[in-house]
Design a protein around this motif. Structure first.
Motif, PDB file in Angstrom:
ATOM      1  N   GLU A 368      53.188  41.567 -25.342  1.00 50.66           N
ATOM      2  CA  GLU A 368      52.583  42.690 -24.616  1.00 50.66           C
ATOM      3  C   GLU A 368      52.654  43.919 -25.511  1.00 50.66           C
ATOM      4  O   GLU A 368      53.496  43.994 -26.408  1.00 50.66           O
ATOM      5  CB  GLU A 368      53.318  42.961 -23.289  1.00 50.66           C
ATOM      6  N   LYS A 369      51.756  44.853 -25.278  1.00 48.90           N
ATOM      7  CA  LYS A 369      51.746  46.032 -26.125  1.00 48.90           C
ATOM      8  C   LYS A 369      51.283  47.243 -25.336  1.00 48.90           C
ATOM      9  O   LYS A 369      50.633  47.143 -24.300  1.00 48.90           O
ATOM     10  CB  LYS A 369      50.850  45.815 -27.343  1.00 48.90           C
ATOM     11  N   ASP A 373      54.276  50.970 -28.538  1.00 44.88           N
ATOM     12  CA  ASP A 373      55.124  49.895 -29.041  1.00 44.88           C
ATOM     13  C   ASP A 373      54.521  48.542 -28.678  1.00 44.88           C
ATOM     14  O   ASP A 373      53.458  48.466 -28.044  1.00 44.88           O
ATOM     15  CB  ASP A 373      56.545  50.011 -28.496  1.00 44.88           C
ATOM     16  N   ALA A 374      55.217  47.497 -29.093  1.00 46.04           N
ATOM     17  CA  ALA A 374      54.759  46.132 -28.794  1.00 46.04           C
ATOM     18  C   ALA A 374      55.967  45.225 -28.642  1.00 46.04           C
ATOM     19  O   ALA A 374      56.986  45.397 -29.329  1.00 46.04           O
ATOM     20  CB  ALA A 374      53.849  45.612 -29.903  1.00 46.04           C
ATOM     21  N   LEU A 375      55.863  44.265 -27.708  1.00 48.93           N
ATOM     22  CA  LEU A 375      56.895  43.250 -27.534  1.00 48.93           C
ATOM     23  C   LEU A 375      56.477  42.033 -28.355  1.00 48.93           C
ATOM     24  O   LEU A 375      55.456  41.396 -28.063  1.00 48.93           O
ATOM     25  CB  LEU A 375      57.049  42.886 -26.060  1.00 48.93           C
ATOM     26  N   ASP A 447      62.795  37.674 -28.884  1.00 48.18           N
ATOM     27  CA  ASP A 447      61.826  38.740 -28.605  1.00 48.18           C
ATOM     28  C   ASP A 447      62.426  40.089 -28.964  1.00 48.18           C
ATOM     29  O   ASP A 447      63.594  40.371 -28.664  1.00 48.18           O
ATOM     30  CB  ASP A 447      61.417  38.757 -27.127  1.00 48.18           C
ATOM     31  N   ARG A 449      61.277  44.385 -28.975  1.00 52.70           N
ATOM     32  CA  ARG A 449      60.291  45.440 -28.718  1.00 52.70           C
ATOM     33  C   ARG A 449      60.437  46.493 -29.825  1.00 52.70           C
ATOM     34  O   ARG A 449      61.485  47.128 -29.961  1.00 52.70           O
ATOM     35  CB  ARG A 449      60.526  46.088 -27.348  1.00 52.70           C
TER      36      ARG A 449
END
Length: 600
Positions: A368-369, A373-375, A447, A449
């Motif tokens: 997700e983003k 930011d982005a995961l 994961d 972020r």
């Protein structure tokens, strides 16, 4: 309404009722007595029909404040005399008293007439009102006295202890002190305050014990850090000689057999160095002292670097390596790129180690983003031997492997996954997840972020081998002869001019006598150590010489030590064992730039 006020009103009403009853009984008795007396006194006047005598007697009766009026009747002639208010006819009232008048009272003679006396309650009401007022005044005074007494008692036995206890608690909160409360009493509050003092004493004892334990732990941790620094130095120093000499020998004329021997020697040294680094990293993670170096980095370059590192070993086993990047237009992120590379390298290295045929795939995808930011999901998948489900939970325990047979077959300390797990958690990730099936392979993934970042302005392609920039005159201050030889050989291969000093004192003297562009300074040396030598150089009267760049040449690369080097005026460090690539990278800013910065 307060209970004591209700009680006072009830008592006032009760006293008023009792007073009224007493006065009413008194009046009733008086009525009977007066009626009897005047009935007797009027006997002669009625018998003789003496009106004036009857009126005189009634006049005397009217002087009584409770008498409203009276009338005397003769049995046959009617009213003989009256006084005061009219007497109502054929009306009976508790205030109207009638008595027969007899001819001979002593012997109970015949009835010759009647006297009727009418009383009123004005005096009774006045008396009652006065009594009620007096009662209320007395009750008010009594309540005042009781209030003062109860208030004093409450203040003495309740308020004062509570205020004392509250002040003690506030003092403890504000000053963070634990002083007992001075209060001597055997009542309930005395027991409470004694219990509080006991609690304060226990807390003080426990706090003192915790402080002592904390100091002991800090002392032990400091001793541990000192031991690790010493062991790091003692282990890296001979490793520097092994790997350094191996690097120098690679550039000499060797036949294939000698080159294979040399490659094995260097590989063994690098494995031993990796073990030392793992132990130091694990100690930092365990102590919570691992520092993150956040900067903008290329995730694509980081993953490709990992693939390049594992590719030779994979090719040697006939294993294919794949890289799958699904980042879209995103490439640069803000974080510790070297730590991410370290985790991926460890996971990918394990994948190659435990895979005999098939492939190893490194992949990064966006879960997700947002605009900021982005995961990201990082995963390493292999087609290796797999891991039994019962052993998965022990994978991330330090010094643990699936079983001893694997340890004998594949080697390793069991620290890699524990370190990788600690690094992921330190970077803000949850944990490293494992999916595995025996005989079919394993997938590790985690994961993170990460904030998005722009490409750094200084980002550029790496220099090609052999591009060393300008020639530097470098002073190497090192007490170990082998390390001096290694450093001199590597630097001269890069095209630099090298001078040597055996300790810090010789280094300071060489700086005074000659001009250099840069100093590589060992830290642990006899006579004058590297930090003291740096301090002396920074205090030279010749500001040009005092401003020379100084890089630590050391095996002690603990974070606290690196910060200490900086505080003493060093601009960076080169870790032992010295690798040609790391040395080149450390010298590049000075070789490419002819202008010297300001360091003092």
């Amino acid at each position: 309404m307060p209970p004591f006020v209700l009680a006072a009103l009830f008592m006032a009403g009760l006293f008023s009722f009792l007073t009224y009853t007493d006065l009413d009984d008194e009046l009733e008795n008086k009525q009977k007595t007066l009626a009897d007396i005047y009935a007797t006194a009027l006997s002669d006047a009625v018998w003789n029909l003496d009106q004036s005598g009857a009126e005189a007697i009634l006049a005397a009766l009217s002087l009584d404040p409770d008498v409203a009026g009276a009338v005397v009747k003769e049995q046959f002639s009617g009213i003989l005399a009256t006084v005061g208010s009219d007497i109502p006819k054929d009306v009976e009232s508790p205030l109207l008293v009638r008595r027969a008048i007899r001819s001979d009272v002593d012997v109970g003679g015949e009835t010759i007439g009647e006297v009727a006396i009418l009383f009123h309650k004005e005096r009774l009401e006045v008396l009652l009102q006065d009594s009620v007022v007096q009662i209320f005044v007395l009750l008010a005074l009594l309540m005042l006295v009781l209030s003062v007494s109860v208030t004093g008692a409450i203040r003495r036995f309740v308020s004062d202890p509570l205020e004392t206890l509250l002040r003690g608690i506030q003092k403890t909160e504000e000053k963070h002190s634990r002083e007992p409360i001075g209060w001597e009493s055997d009542d309930e509050f005395g027991i409470v305050i004694d219990a509080y003092n006991g609690m304060i004493q226990r807390l003080s004892d426990e706090e003192a014990a915790l402080i002592q334990a904390k100091n002991a732990a800090e002392k032990a941790n400091k001793a541990k850090s000192s031991f690790l620094a010493t062991m790091s130095h003692e282990l890296r120093t001979p490793l520097n000689g092994i790997t350094g000499m191996a690097q120098l020998m690679e550039d000499t004329g060797l036949d294939d057999r000698q080159r294979n021997y040399l490659h094995s020697l260097r590989s063994s040294g690098e494995v031993l160095l990796s073990l030392v680094n793992d132990i130091l990293d694990f100690s930092k993670i365990e102590a919570g002292a691992l520092e993150m170096d956040h900067h903008a980095f290329s995730l694509q370059n980081a993953v490709k670097t990992v693939e390049e590192l594992i590719r030779p070993q994979a090719r040697g086993k006939g294993i294919k390596t794949n890289v799958e990047l699904d980042l879209g237009s995103e490439n640069y992120f803000w974080g510790d790129g070297s730590k991410i590379t370290q985790v991926l390298t460890n996971l990918a290295g394990n994948a190659v180690k435990f895979t005999d045929e098939g492939e190893v795939t490194l992949s990064v995808s966006v879960l997700e983003k947002s605009p900021d930011d982005a995961l990201l999901r990082f995963s390493v998948k292999d087609t290796g031997i797999g891991i039994p489900k019962a052993q998965v939970e022990h994978l991330f325990s330090a010094f643990t492997q699936v079983d001893t047979s694997i340890s004998r077959r594949f080697g390793g300390t069991g620290l890699g996954l524990a370190i990788s797990s600690g690094l992921v958690e330190t970077m803000g990730g949850d944990r490293i997840h494992v999916e595995s099936e025996v005989g079919f392979g394993t997938t590790f993934y985690f994961d993170l972020r990460l904030p998005k970042a722009e490409m750094p302005a200084h980002a550029c392609a790496p220099s090609a081998p052999g591009q060393v920039g300008r020639e530097l005159s470098i002073l190497v201050v090192e007490d170990n002869k082998i390390n001096r030889t290694v450093a001199k050989g590597l630097l001269e291969k890069m095209g630099h001019v090298v001078s040597l000093a055996n300790d810090g004192q010789e280094g300071v003297e060489a700086m005074i006598e000659e001009d250099f562009d840069l100093i590589l300074m060992d830290i642990h040396m006899p006579r004058l150590n590297g930090l003291e030598a740096t301090k002396k150089i920074r205090n030279l009267s010749d500001k040009h010489k005092a401003n020379i760049p100084i890089l630590a040449l050391t095996a002690d690369v603990m974070q606290d030590s690196i910060e200490e080097y900086s505080r003493h005026g060093m601009q960076g460090y080169v870790a032992k064992p010295v690798r040609r690539e790391a040395l080149y990278e450390a010298l590049a800013p000075y070789a490419m730039n002819s202008e010297m910065g300001s360091y003092i």
